[in-house]
Write an enzyme that holds these catalytic residues in place. Structure first.
Site, PDB file in Angstrom:
ATOM      1  N   ASN A  24       0.791  -1.290  -0.033  1.00  0.00           N
ATOM      2  CA  ASN A  24      -0.106  -0.082   0.041  1.00  0.00           C
ATOM      3  C   ASN A  24       0.901   1.262  -0.007  1.00  0.00           C
ATOM      4  O   ASN A  24       1.474   1.584   1.017  1.00  0.00           O
ATOM      5  CB  ASN A  24      -0.938  -0.045   1.356  1.00  0.00           C
ATOM      6  CG  ASN A  24      -1.823   0.922   1.297  1.00  0.00           C
ATOM      7  OD1 ASN A  24      -1.678   1.934   0.392  1.00  0.00           O
ATOM      8  ND2 ASN A  24      -2.709   0.815   2.301  1.00  0.00           N
ATOM      9  N   ARG A  48      -2.688  -2.166  -3.604  1.00  0.00           N
ATOM     10  CA  ARG A  48      -3.734  -1.342  -3.344  1.00  0.00           C
ATOM     11  C   ARG A  48      -3.505  -0.213  -4.528  1.00  0.00           C
ATOM     12  O   ARG A  48      -2.553   0.710  -4.304  1.00  0.00           O
ATOM     13  CB  ARG A  48      -4.040  -0.900  -1.845  1.00  0.00           C
ATOM     14  CG  ARG A  48      -4.855   0.141  -1.650  1.00  0.00           C
ATOM     15  CD  ARG A  48      -5.062   0.575  -0.189  1.00  0.00           C
ATOM     16  NE  ARG A  48      -6.261   1.650  -0.313  1.00  0.00           N
ATOM     17  CZ  ARG A  48      -5.983   2.788   0.391  1.00  0.00           C
ATOM     18  NH1 ARG A  48      -5.094   3.265   1.254  1.00  0.00           N
ATOM     19  NH2 ARG A  48      -7.179   3.444   0.336  1.00  0.00           N
ATOM     20  N   HIS A  77     -12.604   3.038  -0.128  1.00  0.00           N
ATOM     21  CA  HIS A  77     -12.513   2.139   0.769  1.00  0.00           C
ATOM     22  C   HIS A  77     -13.367   0.789   0.421  1.00  0.00           C
ATOM     23  O   HIS A  77     -13.747   0.011   1.300  1.00  0.00           O
ATOM     24  CB  HIS A  77     -13.307   2.490   1.936  1.00  0.00           C
ATOM     25  CG  HIS A  77     -12.713   3.576   2.780  1.00  0.00           C
ATOM     26  ND1 HIS A  77     -13.576   4.457   3.422  1.00  0.00           N
ATOM     27  CD2 HIS A  77     -11.206   3.794   3.195  1.00  0.00           C
ATOM     28  CE1 HIS A  77     -12.619   5.288   3.934  1.00  0.00           C
ATOM     29  NE2 HIS A  77     -11.476   5.074   3.912  1.00  0.00           N
ATOM     30  N   ARG A 121     -11.327  15.817   7.171  1.00  0.00           N
ATOM     31  CA  ARG A 121     -12.328  16.138   5.932  1.00  0.00           C
ATOM     32  C   ARG A 121     -13.639  16.464   6.280  1.00  0.00           C
ATOM     33  O   ARG A 121     -14.122  16.020   6.961  1.00  0.00           O
ATOM     34  CB  ARG A 121     -12.106  15.051   4.905  1.00  0.00           C
ATOM     35  CG  ARG A 121     -11.103  14.881   4.028  1.00  0.00           C
ATOM     36  CD  ARG A 121     -11.098  13.409   3.421  1.00  0.00           C
ATOM     37  NE  ARG A 121      -9.772  12.793   3.639  1.00  0.00           N
ATOM     38  CZ  ARG A 121      -9.983  11.481   3.446  1.00  0.00           C
ATOM     39  NH1 ARG A 121     -10.884  10.736   2.890  1.00  0.00           N
ATOM     40  NH2 ARG A 121      -8.707  10.503   3.746  1.00  0.00           N
ATOM     41  N   GLU A 141      -8.386  -4.909   5.267  1.00  0.00           N
ATOM     42  CA  GLU A 141      -8.080  -4.628   3.924  1.00  0.00           C
ATOM     43  C   GLU A 141      -6.852  -5.543   3.326  1.00  0.00           C
ATOM     44  O   GLU A 141      -7.003  -5.867   2.040  1.00  0.00           O
ATOM     45  CB  GLU A 141      -7.831  -3.223   3.873  1.00  0.00           C
ATOM     46  CG  GLU A 141      -9.062  -2.457   4.081  1.00  0.00           C
ATOM     47  CD  GLU A 141      -8.938  -0.867   4.150  1.00  0.00           C
ATOM     48  OE1 GLU A 141      -8.522  -0.395   5.349  1.00  0.00           O
ATOM     49  OE2 GLU A 141      -9.071  -0.275   3.071  1.00  0.00           O
TER      50      GLU A 141
END
Ligand code: AMP
Length: 403
Positions: free
Chosen positions: A10, A94, A183, A244, A387
């Protein structure tokens, strides 16, 4: 087939997270993180096989992703897990943005690389870093398949009604403006794990997944397929996040530019980095926010209330999108650990069949578990996400019959 190991990478702009898994049982052989790549002092945190349990740290500078992956390879070799091993079946990457094109994991070739590159304008922070990771790993092991697993892929099943913004179609299409969602590996993994927890197949259940980490997103999953998700063209839309804003009237941007005299880059940084929980109260860690609330801090309380209000609106919206809901699943750092967030998010929704049992909600555990009272119409669950395991599983499924 003999090779059963998958390396999951990742790559961020200045970081590289990795895990080496054995796909015979999905066990984690080693994992780690290289941070501050290209800066004056980098850091490599390597966690070797569980039996050893030691963590190595190093703080010499690591110039680029190439050097980072070589340092990782050295660490793995010290544990007898070298990347030159014939047991390495594939590398799973990823990749944040796969656009509309990539609906499933894909073995990377020149055409795939070119398409990921073409998507840079819609993912300027992420796709370049992902490409660097792919090129570096390919140079290290050109003989093993490199597989891209896209954050957006799970959401490509969204109907046009959910995926399109209501703006001029020609303009939107010319610039590939639509809702992609992110996601995706987490939403895919958690929705399936929730079905399993209920003793059902994914095709038998409708699930609302709430991925609440530093980034946060919700998704409506109907019979195993995503039909709506809260993130959009970029990961800025939707829920209140650590830094965010999530949803805001687009006119906020015009207002800040025209009246506030801010540049587009300044507004971008404001909404992505200085908004959300950190913008509201100065902290983005839910533990710290809860501690401040316990001390009577009003700004922390307001930040929490805004966070919960938005979350509740999405639960209600996705209830309406799905029509029938079998489970609501909480996952990621906040969702898995913050019992007060789970309790507050479903408080008052009894008429929708939603409730949490306070004793069950207070239990801390690493396993997927139900927290709704026995006999509830809708199951409320805590389902830890994984993940990396999902990326490795998808990668291995693609390559296991080819080598
Ligand atoms: P993630 O992005 O999934 O790693 O989630 C990171 C976030 O999870 C942190 O910023 C915290 O807000 C939250 N978090 C992690 N551990 C806890 C905890 N024990 N209690 C409450 N929030 C937590």
């Amino acid at each position: 087939m003999s090779a059963t190991r998958v390396l999951v990478l990742n790559s961020g702009s200045s970081s590289l997270k990795y895990q080496l898994l054995d796909m015979r049982d999905g066990s984690r052989l080693a994992s780690g993180l290289v941070e501050r790549i290209g800066e004056r002092s980098s850091r490599l945190k390597h966690t070797p096989p569980a039996t050893g349990g030691r963590i190595r740290e190093q703080s010499e500078p690591i110039a680029d992703h190439d050097a980072a992956l070589k340092a990782v390879a050295e660490e793995l070799a010290r544990d007898g897990l070298g990347l030159d091993s014939p047991e390495l079946a594939a590398v799973g990457h990823r990749v944040v943005h796969g656009g509309k094109h990539f609906t499933r994991p894909t073995v990377i070739d020149d055409a795939v690389l070119a398409e990921i590159e073409r998507l840079i304008p819609v993912a300027p922070l992420h796709n370049p870093a992902n490409l660097t990771g792919i090129r570096t790993a390919t140079a290290l092991r050109p003989d093993v398949p490199q597989v891209a697993v896209f954050d957006t892929a799970f959401h490509t099943t969204m109907p046009e009604a959910a995926a399109r913004y209501a703006i001029d179609v020609e303009t939107a299409d010319a610039h590939r403006v639509r809702r992609y969602g992110f996601h995706g590996t987490s939403h895919a993994y958690v929705s399936r794990a929730t079905a399993k927890l209920l003793g059902r197949t994914p095709e038998e259940v409708n699930v609302i997944v709430l991925h609440l980490g530093n980034g946060a997103s919700a998704s409506a999953v109907e019979k195993g397929r995503c039909v709506d998700t809260s993130m959009g063209l970029t990961p800025l839309e939707g829920l209140v996040m650590g830094t965010r804003s999530g949803d805001a009237d687009p006119a906020v941007i015009f207002h800040l530019a025209r009246v506030g005299g801010m540049s587009i880059d300044e507004i971008d940084a404001l909404l992505n980095k200085r908004s959300g929980l950190v913008g509201l109260c100065g902290d983005n860690d839910m533990r710290e926010i809860r501690r401040r609330i316990d001390e009577g801090d009003e700004r922390a309380q307001l930040a929490f209330d805004i966070y919960i209000h938005r979350l509740k609106k999405y639960i209600g919206a996705y209830y309406a999108v799905l029509g029938r809901v079998d489970a609501v699943a909480f996952t990621a750092g906040v969702g898995e650990n913050a019992a007060p967030v789970r309790a507050a998010a479903v408080a008052g929704l009894e008429s929708l069949g939603l409730a949490v049992d306070d004793a069950l909600n207070a239990v801390r555990a690493d396993e997927a578990r139900l927290i709704s009272p026995a006999g509830s119409r809708v199951a409320v669950a805590v389902v830890p996400t994984d993940e990396e395991l999902e990326i490795a599983t998808q990668t291995y499924a693609l390559v296991k019959n080819t080598n």
